[in-house]
Design an enzyme around this catalytic site. Structure first.
Site, PDB file in Angstrom:
ATOM      1  NE  ARG A   1      22.711 -85.623 -60.670  1.00 13.74           N
ATOM      2  CZ  ARG A   1      23.222 -84.411 -60.753  1.00 13.74           C
ATOM      3  NH1 ARG A   1      24.184 -84.056 -59.917  1.00 13.74           N
ATOM      4  NH2 ARG A   1      22.826 -83.564 -61.659  1.00 13.74           N
TER       5      ARG A   1
ATOM      6  CD  GLU B   1      14.388 -82.277 -46.036  1.00  9.24           C
ATOM      7  OE1 GLU B   1      14.750 -81.791 -44.952  1.00  9.24           O
ATOM      8  OE2 GLU B   1      15.098 -82.250 -47.043  1.00  9.24           O
TER       9      GLU B   1
ATOM     10  CD1 TRP C   1      13.193 -85.640 -57.330  1.00  8.01           C
ATOM     11  CD2 TRP C   1      13.186 -83.836 -58.625  1.00  8.01           C
ATOM     12  NE1 TRP C   1      12.550 -84.635 -56.648  1.00  8.01           N
ATOM     13  CE2 TRP C   1      12.526 -83.511 -57.424  1.00  8.01           C
ATOM     14  CE3 TRP C   1      13.299 -82.845 -59.607  1.00  8.01           C
ATOM     15  CZ2 TRP C   1      11.989 -82.250 -57.179  1.00  8.01           C
ATOM     16  CZ3 TRP C   1      12.765 -81.593 -59.361  1.00  8.01           C
ATOM     17  CH2 TRP C   1      12.119 -81.309 -58.145  1.00  8.01           C
TER      18      TRP C   1
ATOM     19  CE  LYS D   1      22.479 -84.403 -49.023  1.00  9.53           C
ATOM     20  NZ  LYS D   1      21.927 -83.762 -47.820  1.00  9.53           N
TER      21      LYS D   1
ATOM     22  CD  GLU E   1      17.545 -76.798 -41.318  1.00 14.07           C
ATOM     23  OE1 GLU E   1      17.108 -76.152 -42.288  1.00 14.07           O
ATOM     24  OE2 GLU E   1      18.047 -77.930 -41.440  1.00 14.07           O
TER      25      GLU E   1
ATOM     26  CB  CYS F   1      17.614 -87.105 -63.787  1.00 12.12           C
ATOM     27  SG  CYS F   1      15.933 -86.508 -64.052  1.00 12.12           S
TER      28      CYS F   1
ATOM     29  CG  HIS G   1       1.048 -58.848 -35.600  1.00 11.23           C
ATOM     30  ND1 HIS G   1       0.469 -57.653 -35.223  1.00 11.23           N
ATOM     31  CD2 HIS G   1       2.303 -58.823 -35.083  1.00 11.23           C
ATOM     32  CE1 HIS G   1       1.336 -56.935 -34.516  1.00 11.23           C
ATOM     33  NE2 HIS G   1       2.450 -57.635 -34.414  1.00 11.23           N
TER      34      HIS G   1
ATOM     35  N   GLY H   1      17.737 -82.379 -66.692  1.00  5.85           N
ATOM     36  CA  GLY H   1      17.490 -80.959 -66.975  1.00  5.85           C
ATOM     37  C   GLY H   1      16.074 -80.748 -67.470  1.00  5.85           C
TER      38      GLY H   1
HETATM   39  C1  AGP Z   1      17.689 -79.876 -46.579  1.00  2.31           C
HETATM   40  O1  AGP Z   1      17.274 -80.768 -45.610  1.00  2.31           O
HETATM   41  C2  AGP Z   1      17.068 -79.989 -47.863  1.00  2.31           C
HETATM   42  N1  AGP Z   1      17.088 -81.307 -48.372  1.00  2.31           N
HETATM   43  C3  AGP Z   1      17.247 -78.884 -48.882  1.00  2.31           C
HETATM   44  O2  AGP Z   1      16.510 -77.807 -48.408  1.00  2.31           O
HETATM   45  C4  AGP Z   1      18.663 -78.393 -49.258  1.00  2.31           C
HETATM   46  O3  AGP Z   1      19.243 -77.764 -48.177  1.00  2.31           O
HETATM   47  C5  AGP Z   1      18.553 -77.449 -50.460  1.00  2.31           C
HETATM   48  O4  AGP Z   1      18.046 -78.151 -51.553  1.00  2.31           O
HETATM   49  C6  AGP Z   1      19.859 -76.794 -50.813  1.00  2.31           C
HETATM   50  O5  AGP Z   1      20.832 -77.739 -51.159  1.00  2.31           O
HETATM   51  P1  AGP Z   1      22.350 -77.326 -51.240  1.00  2.31           P
HETATM   52  O6  AGP Z   1      22.792 -76.930 -49.887  1.00  2.31           O
HETATM   53  O7  AGP Z   1      23.051 -78.562 -51.745  1.00  2.31           O
HETATM   54  O8  AGP Z   1      22.446 -76.188 -52.220  1.00  2.31           O
END
Ligand code: AGP
Length: 614
Positions: free
Chosen positions: A27, A493, A76, A609, A486, A2, A509, A103
């Site tokens: 956040r 996502e 969050w 994010k 990716e 958060c 497999h 946290g």
């Molecule tokens: C990416 O599109 C994601 N939102 C997520 O996987 C992100 O890459 C991951 O949380 C790691 O974040 P960071 O690179 O800030 O450590």
């Protein structure tokens, strides 16, 4: 995770807190809340709402409250659903103490049971409410703040950063940090507190990053800082060049689209920055050239997209530097045996530099002799401060939750770094180093031109077509396998379409049983001739079962394209840079599918994010 924001000082603070929360909404955005002490009678006033910060802003406009001391929060959800009831701030039984928290209190169940037995009633499902009630109890028994706080922090287990304001102490704020980030901006007769200094960028450039396991008592012109045993601390106040330029979407519908388009430019900026480091690169990464020349092992660690970048870079360090390389998922790392290694290096990769899983792994490695480097996009991040050294990507602020330009600059930086190590080891010449830098810029050019080539067809035809499917299979081999992972992550996502990724050779497999006309198969090619042949056979196996095939291929790969229902074809680049070349089209396709489906692209449901909880 958060965000928390607080203010105590000479000004009415609601507008600062709300703006600060807006800057930190990356956040979390499940709910938001604000509390202040009424300037006339010091009554604790508050407002909370479910969902985005806008909802809270509307509520505060309708029933305005403000004060010279206040706290705010965006959530969050971890404990309890997203609702106004679970939104912060949370209060003690008498509603005289308000707490906002980032946290997790790991022993919250046990503490809640003890408090309930003593007659406390809880109104939310959150772990945060426990802090307020426990503090109430400890303040009664200890009478003064310091001993009450020492007792409190010794009873709370987990990772947390919280801010507390109190009706009975209207000019004082309490802030506490254990593992989760928290910093103080020192102004002129005013103090700003936030999870990220960006919240107060432009208000002050004097920043004190709270040391781990510390608490502070703050007034508008006073700051006392202590460790968890109550010993005073005097960490340096840093003068930072903090800037908050309003990041406009410009003509784009979403930040994600703007960030996709920025990639060529930021890859150039990143390579310029790295090139200009010259021999200062060793000071930056905190490892001498001699140590690098003797490296026997490289370890890369990260989460999500950053982990995918690491998986791609594994090929760089193994093929260009000839150094065995392991890639670790940060969220798993601490729970498996850790073996120290000689002549080794750990690179923690993280766009934000704040991801808790990666940070905790970094801390574990830092407790050994092995050097650590943070590869991040945020110069003021915790990882930059805690790692032995750092390398910075120059992607500029990435606002959309889905990582795009951070990913491509990570790949570019890692490709560059592998060549820089190879140069230090005497494996390549200065001329080859310069060639590698140009190769990255060529790949960036291909990324952008291919996107331009296909964008009309994607927006008008393919987005509509693939938005109709509920699931998809993604395939790659060799370096295109982590790239396919990716791509699958991006689709899940932002479009909420289930996408499963396999190394193409694994199809036979088991996953081949999934092939039907309701599941498109996205195949990402490579330029390695041997791997290409194998990938071709795997694609044929899927086509023979009537699979609907979409390929991302390179010039001259006619046989693969002949199997495809749809083919996106890119010009050749250096084979190890083929993921970079495919990045623009892949991201634009996924973005357009999500747009077609009307998804909230920049802030997908349930995500944030920066993930600062484990
Ligand atoms: C990416 O599109 C994601 N939102 C997520 O996987 C992100 O890459 C991951 O949380 C790691 O974040 P960071 O690179 O800030 O450590």
């Amino acid at each position: 995770m958060c965000s928390v924001v607080g203010y105590v000082g000479k000004n009415r603070s609601r507008s600062f807190v709300m703006e600060g929360l807006g800057r930190l909404e990356y956040r979390g955005y499940d709910s938001a809340g604000f509390a202040c002490l009424n300037p006339d009678d010091h009554r604790l006033l508050y407002a909370k709402s479910e969902g985005r910060l806008d909802n809270l802003a509307k509520e505060l406009d309708a029933s305005p409250i403000d004060g010279f001391i206040s706290v705010g929060h965006t959530r969050w959800s971890t404990h309890g659903i997203s609702s106004a009831q679970n939104a912060h701030p949370h209060f003690d039984s008498q509603k005289k103490v308000a707490v906002v928290h980032n946290g997790i209190i790991e022993n919250h169940r046990e503490l809640r049971a003890q408090l309930e037995e003593a007659g406390h009633v809880f109104y939310s499902e959150t772990d945060t409410e426990i802090i307020a009630h426990l503090f109430e109890v400890l303040l009664l028994s200890h009478k003064t703040f310091k001993p009450a706080l020492i007792d409190l922090v010794n009873k709370l287990e987990g990772a947390y950063a919280f801010i507390c304001i109190m009706q009975d102490n209207p000019d004082q704020m309490i802030i506490v940090r254990k593992r989760s980030p928290l910093c103080i901006g020192i102004g002129d007769d005013e103090m700003f507190v936030a999870s990220d200094a960006l919240a107060f960028a432009g208000k002050t450039n004097k920043v004190l990053y709270m040391p781990d396991e510390s608490f502070a008592l703050i007034k508008k012109d006073m700051l006392e800082l202590y460790d968890f045993k109550g010993q005073p601390l005097h960490p340096p106040v840093q003068i930072l060049d903090l800037d908050w330029d309003v990041h406009e979407k410009m003509e784009h519908d979403h930040y994600m689209l703007k960030e996709i388009y920025e990639q060529k430019g930021v890859i150039h900026a990143t390579i310029d920055f790295l090139r200009n480091l010259g021999n200062r690169v060793w000071d930056h990464i905190g490892v001498s050239q001699d140590y690098v020349a003797k490296l026997d092992k490289i370890n890369l660690i990260g989460c999500g997209t950053s982990w995918h970048a690491a998986r791609i870079a594994q090929f760089y360090f193994e093929q260009i530097c000839m150094i065995p390389t392991s890639v670790h998922l940060a969220s798993e790392f601490r729970y498996k045996p850790f073996f120290t290694e000689n002549n080794a290096l750990y690179v923690a990769i993280s766009q934000s530099g704040e991801t808790a899983d990666t940070l905790e792994a970094l801390r574990l490695i830092n407790s050994t002799e092995i050097p650590t480097i943070a590869l991040t996009n945020v110069a003021s991040s915790t990882m930059v401060r805690e790692a032995g050294g750092f390398l910075l990507t120059q992607a500029g602020r990435e606002i959309a939750v889905a990582s795009t330009k951070a990913f491509s600059t990570q790949i570019a930086t890692l490709y560059w770094f592998a060549h820089r190590i190879a140069l230090a080891k005497g494996l390549i010449s200065q001329q080859q180093m310069e060639q590698a830098e140009s190769d990255i810029l060529v790949a960036a050019e291909v990324l952008e031109n291919s996107l331009e080539n296909y964008k009309v067809a994607i927006a008008h035809t393919y987005a509509k077509k693939y938005a109709q499917y509920e699931k998809a299979i993604f395939l790659g081999r060799h370096i295109s396998y982590p790239f396919a992972m990716e791509a699958a992550l991006k689709l899940k996502e932002i479009a909420y379409i289930f996408a499963q990724c396999y190394p193409a050779g694994e199809l036979k497999h088991g996953p081949l049983a999934l092939v039907d006309d309701k599941t498109p198969i996205f195949v990402f090619s490579t330029q390695d001739p041997l791997v290409y042949q194998k990938l071709l056979s795997n694609t044929q196996e899927a086509k023979a079962r009537n699979g609907h095939i979409v390929v991302f291929a390179f010039d001259g790969q006619e046989e693969l394209c002949a199997l495809a229902d749809v083919a996106f074809i890119m010009p050749h680049v250096k084979p190890l840079l083929s993921p970079l070349a495919m990045t623009g089209v892949m991201q634009y396709l996924v973005y357009s599918i999500a747009k077609e489906l009307g998804r909230p692209i920049d802030k997908p449901r349930n995500l944030a994010k920066s993930v600062t909880v484990e």
